[in-house]
Design an enzyme around this catalytic site. Sequence first.
Site, PDB file in Angstrom:
ATOM      1  N   SER A 197      -5.832  10.637   8.694  1.00  0.00           N
ATOM      2  CA  SER A 197      -6.882  10.406   7.705  1.00  0.00           C
ATOM      3  C   SER A 197      -7.849  11.584   7.699  1.00  0.00           C
ATOM      4  CB  SER A 197      -7.644   9.118   8.037  1.00  0.00           C
ATOM      5  OG  SER A 197      -8.852   9.016   7.304  1.00  0.00           O
ATOM      6  N   TYR A 239     -11.322   3.214  14.419  1.00  0.00           N
ATOM      7  CA  TYR A 239     -10.515   3.763  13.319  1.00  0.00           C
ATOM      8  C   TYR A 239     -10.520   5.285  13.377  1.00  0.00           C
ATOM      9  CZ  TYR A 239      -8.587   4.365   8.637  1.00  0.00           C
ATOM     10  OH  TYR A 239      -7.784   4.712   7.577  1.00  0.00           O
ATOM     11  N   GLY A 242       0.788  -1.227   0.000  1.00  0.00           N
ATOM     12  CA  GLY A 242       0.000   0.000   0.000  1.00  0.00           C
ATOM     13  C   GLY A 242       0.817   1.273   0.000  1.00  0.00           C
TER      14      GLY A 242
END
Length: 312
Positions: A151, A176, A25
């Site tokens: 994020s 998350y 990734g």
Amino acid sequence: MQGWSETDIPDLSGKRVLITGGASGIGYEAARALALHGAHVLIADRNEQGGRDAVARIQALKPGASVEFRALDLSSLESVRQFATSLVAEGGKLDILINNAGIQPISERRESADGFELTFAIGHLGHFVLTAGLWPLLLAASEPRIVTVSSMVHGRGTFDWDDLQITKGYAAQRPYNQTKLANLLFARELQRRVDLSGGKVKSIAVHPGVAQTSIGSNRKQLGKFRLGDHLISVILRFVMPYLGQPASAGALPTMYAASAPDAQGGGFYGPQGGGEMKGPPGSAKIKPAGQDMAVARKLWDVTEELTGVTFL
């Protein structure tokens, strides 16, 4: 930085880089790009076969590229301590530390070897202990940088200080969001503390926008799927590719923060196009949750208590 791309990475000869989650990734793409521009790159990952394959892939692209694999399990704080102690004992310096590794959790709550919620343990606690353990190597570098990958969803993160491990009301996205908020606040609080101490370290946070990575397929290793987990996997596999960008593009903010001369300590960088979902890197929006430095300081104190590790 307008239109900044991988070709703008300067010559990194003599620089030593460690990147967690570098077997695949965004981590792999950052490791590849930095190694191809002359850095000596250490890929740290719990996936030993994947890590060794990543090294081989990079060296196939550039014979003689200086890259190596080191096994690291961020879910075990003892493993992280041993890893850092061993690396420090080797001596030398660490110019760039990239705290990249993380997991996309499933509906079944999982715990680390230390009894912490697994997403938070890997993404935040493990990186906190790793950064502290490698601090002597960072200080040995002339212009050290720490890049922490957050994020866009950091704005949805919250901390229940009475139930930080989310033993109640657990849902897959909740840990998350919490972890990605913790990543951003850690990076910002680290820079604040460095500045107060008169230090030279640059602590920089980034986010990849929406990128196509293996994080969705890796979820299958975490436990038994429920209906919602299958739906998320479908979205990650079939929908995200249309909204997002390749992992190599998602890694551009990480590459920029790690290498660009004008990347600022305390900065937050992400893609500039389409609601910060894709495009070349630039300054990213810090949402209200990520601006609360009182919460950042409390998170730091609580993290020290949980891990038994203090620094700065």
